[in-house]
Design a protein around this motif. Structure first.
Motif, PDB file in Angstrom:
ATOM      1  N   ILE A  77       0.822  -1.224   0.000  1.00  0.00           N
ATOM      2  CA  ILE A  77       0.000   0.000   0.000  1.00  0.00           C
ATOM      3  C   ILE A  77       0.854   1.272   0.000  1.00  0.00           C
ATOM      4  O   ILE A  77       0.325   2.371   0.046  1.00  0.00           O
ATOM      5  CB  ILE A  77      -1.007   0.022   1.182  1.00  0.00           C
ATOM      6  N   ARG A  78       2.172   1.125  -0.047  1.00  0.00           N
ATOM      7  CA  ARG A  78       3.056   2.316   0.040  1.00  0.00           C
ATOM      8  C   ARG A  78       3.509   2.819  -1.317  1.00  0.00           C
ATOM      9  O   ARG A  78       4.397   3.663  -1.390  1.00  0.00           O
ATOM     10  CB  ARG A  78       4.286   2.003   0.905  1.00  0.00           C
ATOM     11  N   THR A  79       2.945   2.322  -2.401  1.00  0.00           N
ATOM     12  CA  THR A  79       3.408   2.765  -3.724  1.00  0.00           C
ATOM     13  C   THR A  79       2.762   4.107  -4.096  1.00  0.00           C
ATOM     14  O   THR A  79       1.689   4.450  -3.573  1.00  0.00           O
ATOM     15  CB  THR A  79       3.034   1.734  -4.814  1.00  0.00           C
ATOM     16  N   PRO A  80       3.386   4.879  -5.012  1.00  0.00           N
ATOM     17  CA  PRO A  80       2.777   6.142  -5.458  1.00  0.00           C
ATOM     18  C   PRO A  80       1.386   5.933  -6.053  1.00  0.00           C
ATOM     19  O   PRO A  80       0.487   6.746  -5.833  1.00  0.00           O
ATOM     20  CB  PRO A  80       3.759   6.666  -6.512  1.00  0.00           C
ATOM     21  N   ASP A  81       1.163   4.833  -6.790  1.00  0.00           N
ATOM     22  CA  ASP A  81      -0.162   4.587  -7.387  1.00  0.00           C
ATOM     23  C   ASP A  81      -1.227   4.439  -6.308  1.00  0.00           C
ATOM     24  O   ASP A  81      -2.316   4.998  -6.420  1.00  0.00           O
ATOM     25  CB  ASP A  81      -0.148   3.285  -8.220  1.00  0.00           C
ATOM     26  N   VAL A  82      -0.897   3.691  -5.275  1.00  0.00           N
ATOM     27  CA  VAL A  82      -1.877   3.497  -4.191  1.00  0.00           C
ATOM     28  C   VAL A  82      -2.078   4.812  -3.428  1.00  0.00           C
ATOM     29  O   VAL A  82      -3.205   5.144  -3.041  1.00  0.00           O
ATOM     30  CB  VAL A  82      -1.442   2.344  -3.244  1.00  0.00           C
ATOM     31  N   GLY A  83      -1.021   5.613  -3.285  1.00  0.00           N
ATOM     32  CA  GLY A  83      -1.156   6.926  -2.630  1.00  0.00           C
ATOM     33  C   GLY A  83      -2.136   7.819  -3.384  1.00  0.00           C
ATOM     34  O   GLY A  83      -2.991   8.472  -2.787  1.00  0.00           O
ATOM     35  N   ARG A  84      -2.016   7.814  -4.715  1.00  0.00           N
ATOM     36  CA  ARG A  84      -2.923   8.631  -5.535  1.00  0.00           C
ATOM     37  C   ARG A  84      -4.350   8.106  -5.434  1.00  0.00           C
ATOM     38  O   ARG A  84      -5.300   8.869  -5.260  1.00  0.00           O
ATOM     39  CB  ARG A  84      -2.486   8.599  -7.010  1.00  0.00           C
ATOM     40  N   ALA A  85      -4.508   6.770  -5.503  1.00  0.00           N
ATOM     41  CA  ALA A  85      -5.852   6.177  -5.413  1.00  0.00           C
ATOM     42  C   ALA A  85      -6.459   6.488  -4.045  1.00  0.00           C
ATOM     43  O   ALA A  85      -7.663   6.787  -3.938  1.00  0.00           O
ATOM     44  CB  ALA A  85      -5.774   4.667  -5.630  1.00  0.00           C
ATOM     45  N   ALA A  86      -5.637   6.461  -2.996  1.00  0.00           N
ATOM     46  CA  ALA A  86      -6.128   6.753  -1.633  1.00  0.00           C
ATOM     47  C   ALA A  86      -6.671   8.171  -1.571  1.00  0.00           C
ATOM     48  O   ALA A  86      -7.731   8.435  -0.994  1.00  0.00           O
ATOM     49  CB  ALA A  86      -4.991   6.574  -0.626  1.00  0.00           C
TER      50      ALA A  86
END
Ligand code: DC
Length: 216
Positions: A77-86
């Motif tokens: 959950i620490r990837t940039p993609d997941v950060g943006r989705a969050a």
């Protein structure tokens, strides 16, 4: 809220140092620690892995209300993609509502018999725990935060440039601060900690002064 229960609210933007500070405060004062961003990241991760559209509010709301930590056991959950989705799912009021009760329950009844809890996020002092014993808003210049995040991410992805990370941080700040539902902002009674020029020891010392005064 139980008056013997110490609740510390920490808000601030990405890579401001609030997570590191919160973990240290939790350890020092014997508090339980909840990184509320990981809940939104969990929902963002589910959205990406199940191919849900952010416009499909009903499905995303179900994902949020049935989210369990076990589901995230092997999730990165620490990837940039997941950060943006969050950040995208965090703007949906139904998602915020679905995660609210868990956060409040954690603050009022911290696990493992702890004397209190520290929660970090974007709306802890304003919405989740408006009666918190002590509130902080931890901030730093976007350029400083981007460099910190870039150094972390570069270890796993050396094609990422500092400019890309800065751009991502600015977009996320704007989305988190301008959404209608519980936007990121400092509570009126929050203590501002600017970590642009402070290392973790100096920031922790500043935070301790405030907490010790509140506990005296
Ligand atoms: O702190 P973080 O980068 O892990 O948070 C990921 C996203 O979740 C962030 O862009 C905004 C959202 N978030 C939120 O809206 N409210 C919170 N209390 C915590 C995080």
């Amino acid at each position: 809220m139980n008056s013997d229960n110490l609740v510390i609210a920490v808000d601030g933007p990405a890579a401001s140092g609030k997570g590191t500070l919160s973990r240290r405060v939790a350890h020092f004062y014997g508090l339980a620690y909840l990184d509320t961003g990981s809940l939104y990241r969990g929902v963002g991760w589910l959205m990406l892995s199940k191919g849900l559209s952010p416009r499909n509010v009903e499905e995303i709301e179900v994902a949020a209300s049935t989210l369990t930590l076990e589901q995230l056991d092997n999730a990165d959950i620490r990837t940039p993609d997941v950060g943006r989705a969050a950040s995208v799912v965090a703007a949906i009021p139904e998602v915020r509502q679905a995660l609210l009760q868990y956060q409040r329950q954690y603050a009022t009844n911290p696990p493992a018999g702890k004397r209190g809890a520290i929660l970090d996020g974007r709306d802890i002092g304003t919405v989740v725990c408006p009666d918190a014993s002590v509130k902080f808003f931890v901030d730093a210049a976007a350029e400083v935060r981007a460099e910190r995040r870039w150094r972390e991410l570069f270890q796993h992805n050396n094609s990422l440039t500092l400019d890309q990370v800065l751009d991502d941080i600015r977009r996320r700040d704007t989305r988190d601060a301008t959404r209608t539902a519980a936007p990121m902002k400092a509570a009126q009674d929050a203590h501002l900690i600017d970590t642009s020029l402070l290392d973790i020891d100096a920031a922790f010392a500043a935070v301790r002064r405030v907490i010790d005064k509140a506990l005296a």
